[in-house]
Design an enzyme around this catalytic site. Structure first.
Site, mmCIF file in Angstrom:
data_model
loop_
_atom_site.group_PDB
_atom_site.id
_atom_site.type_symbol
_atom_site.label_atom_id
_atom_site.label_comp_id
_atom_site.label_asym_id
_atom_site.label_seq_id
_atom_site.Cartn_x
_atom_site.Cartn_y
_atom_site.Cartn_z
ATOM 1 N N ASN A 141 29.881 -52.832 23.405
ATOM 2 C CA ASN A 141 31.180 -53.288 23.928
ATOM 3 C C ASN A 141 31.137 -54.736 24.436
ATOM 4 O O ASN A 141 32.056 -55.192 25.094
ATOM 5 C CB ASN A 141 31.660 -52.361 25.052
ATOM 6 C CG ASN A 141 30.692 -52.316 26.224
ATOM 7 O OD1 ASN A 141 29.730 -53.080 26.268
ATOM 8 N ND2 ASN A 141 30.949 -51.435 27.182
ATOM 9 N N HIS B 291 28.886 -55.943 26.538
ATOM 10 C CA HIS B 291 28.341 -56.157 27.891
ATOM 11 C C HIS B 291 27.039 -56.948 27.842
ATOM 12 O O HIS B 291 26.281 -56.865 26.879
ATOM 13 C CB HIS B 291 28.205 -54.842 28.677
ATOM 14 C CG HIS B 291 27.075 -53.935 28.279
ATOM 15 N ND1 HIS B 291 27.218 -52.571 28.177
ATOM 16 C CD2 HIS B 291 25.780 -54.176 27.981
ATOM 17 C CE1 HIS B 291 26.063 -52.030 27.842
ATOM 18 N NE2 HIS B 291 25.173 -52.979 27.713
HETATM 19 C C1 F6R Z 1 19.357 -54.373 29.746
HETATM 20 C C2 F6R Z 1 20.702 -54.922 29.676
HETATM 21 C C3 F6R Z 1 21.698 -54.456 28.662
HETATM 22 C C4 F6R Z 1 21.131 -54.355 27.251
HETATM 23 C C5 F6R Z 1 22.194 -53.880 26.270
HETATM 24 C C6 F6R Z 1 21.641 -53.723 24.880
HETATM 25 O O1 F6R Z 1 18.621 -54.980 30.777
HETATM 26 O O2 F6R Z 1 21.002 -55.731 30.469
HETATM 27 O O3 F6R Z 1 22.786 -55.344 28.668
HETATM 28 O O4 F6R Z 1 20.641 -55.605 26.862
HETATM 29 O O5 F6R Z 1 22.701 -52.643 26.696
HETATM 30 O O6 F6R Z 1 20.662 -52.737 24.867
HETATM 31 P P1 F6R Z 1 19.764 -52.461 23.593
HETATM 32 O O7 F6R Z 1 18.853 -53.626 23.392
HETATM 33 O O8 F6R Z 1 18.991 -51.200 23.945
HETATM 34 O O9 F6R Z 1 20.696 -52.256 22.453
#
Ligand code: F6R
Length: 246
Positions: free
Chosen positions: A136, A138
């Site tokens: 999304n 974030h």
């Molecule tokens: C983790 C963080 C999150 C992840 C995001 C993507 O510290 O801040 O914003 O970077 O959720 O996660 P992955 O890499 O597992 O797809």
């Protein structure tokens, strides 16, 4: 934004690892901002390997992680502190006291957020902040709708984010509902940002990041306003970008 496209996850991890090593070898006192999740895991393995081979030392580096779940202590395998120890800290020479994460078990969570923000200020700015990105948009745990002015704060996790992270927990009930995260303004204060994005599951997210408008509905879009952002994307993640850079 500087976009680097690479073949696959492995190449992304090595490329990102090399960028960090170059940074640390240029300035031993580099302040690194770190992320957890699937995307940086390979980069951490690469850094541990290069440390073992004698190519880099982290003995004067300081690290600040983006976020931590509320209620999980560092012995909990799903806490981000545990993740960092398991994937990186236990394998390199970073002094324990130089590794910072917000404490999700602090009695006063709001006070912990202010103290964390202050700690970053005390060491100066983060030289290089590593980011992953949620489906999304974030960054950290800054969900859609988070103010671009936000600093480290407590968040209620989106149902979609809890669902996406449920894969690590035994049941949905165990997935925390809150986290502490650096805010968007905290992230934007870093001197340089490195965003890692890999896999076809993130292809629409990357297309939206590169080709959508800047809006609090898609938090990562603010990165267009930062002067020094590098995105390392593998081919699968880059697949849905329409105006591809050659
Ligand atoms: C983790 C963080 C999150 C992840 C995001 C993507 O510290 O801040 O914003 O970077 O959720 O996660 P992955 O890499 O597992 O797809």
């Amino acid at each position: 934004m500087n976009i680097i496209t690479v073949k696959d996850y492995q190449e992304m991890s090595a490329r990102a690892g090399e960028l960090l090593i170059e940074k640390v070898n240029t300035d031993r006192k580099t302040v690194l901002g770190l992320a957890t999740g699937s995307n940086p895991e390979g980069m951490y393995a690469y850094l541990a390997k290069k440390y073992n081979e004698g190519n880099v030392s982290f003995s004067d580096v300081q690290t600040f992680n983006l976020d931590e779940y509320v209620g999980l202590d560092e012995e909990n395998p799903n806490s981000y502190k545990y993740y960092m120890k398991h994937h990186l800290f236990n394998h390199i020479d970073l002094p324990v006291q130089n590794a910072h994460l917000p404490n999700g078990t602090a009695a006063d969570l709001a006070g912990e957020c202010n103290a964390y923000e202050k700690k970053i200020e005390e060491v100066g700015k983060i030289d290089l902040q590593v980011l992953g990105i949620g489906l999304n948009g974030h960054i950290g745990f800054n969900e859609p709708g988070t103010s671009f002015q936000s600093r480290t704060h407590i968040v209620e996790l989106d149902a979609s984010t809890r669902q996406a992270n449920a894969r690590f927990f035994e049941s949905m009930d165990e997935v925390p509902t809150q986290a502490l995260t650096m805010g968007i303004a905290s992230i934007m204060s870093s001197k340089e940002i490195l965003l890692l994005i890999s896999g076809e599951g993130k292809a629409e997210t990357l297309a939206k990041l590169l080709e959508g408008s800047i809006s609090e509905d898609f938090p990562a879009s603010i990165l267009h306003e930062h002067p020094n952002v590098t995105v390392i994307a593998d081919e699968a993640a880059y697949a849905k970008v329409k105006n591809k850079q050659s």
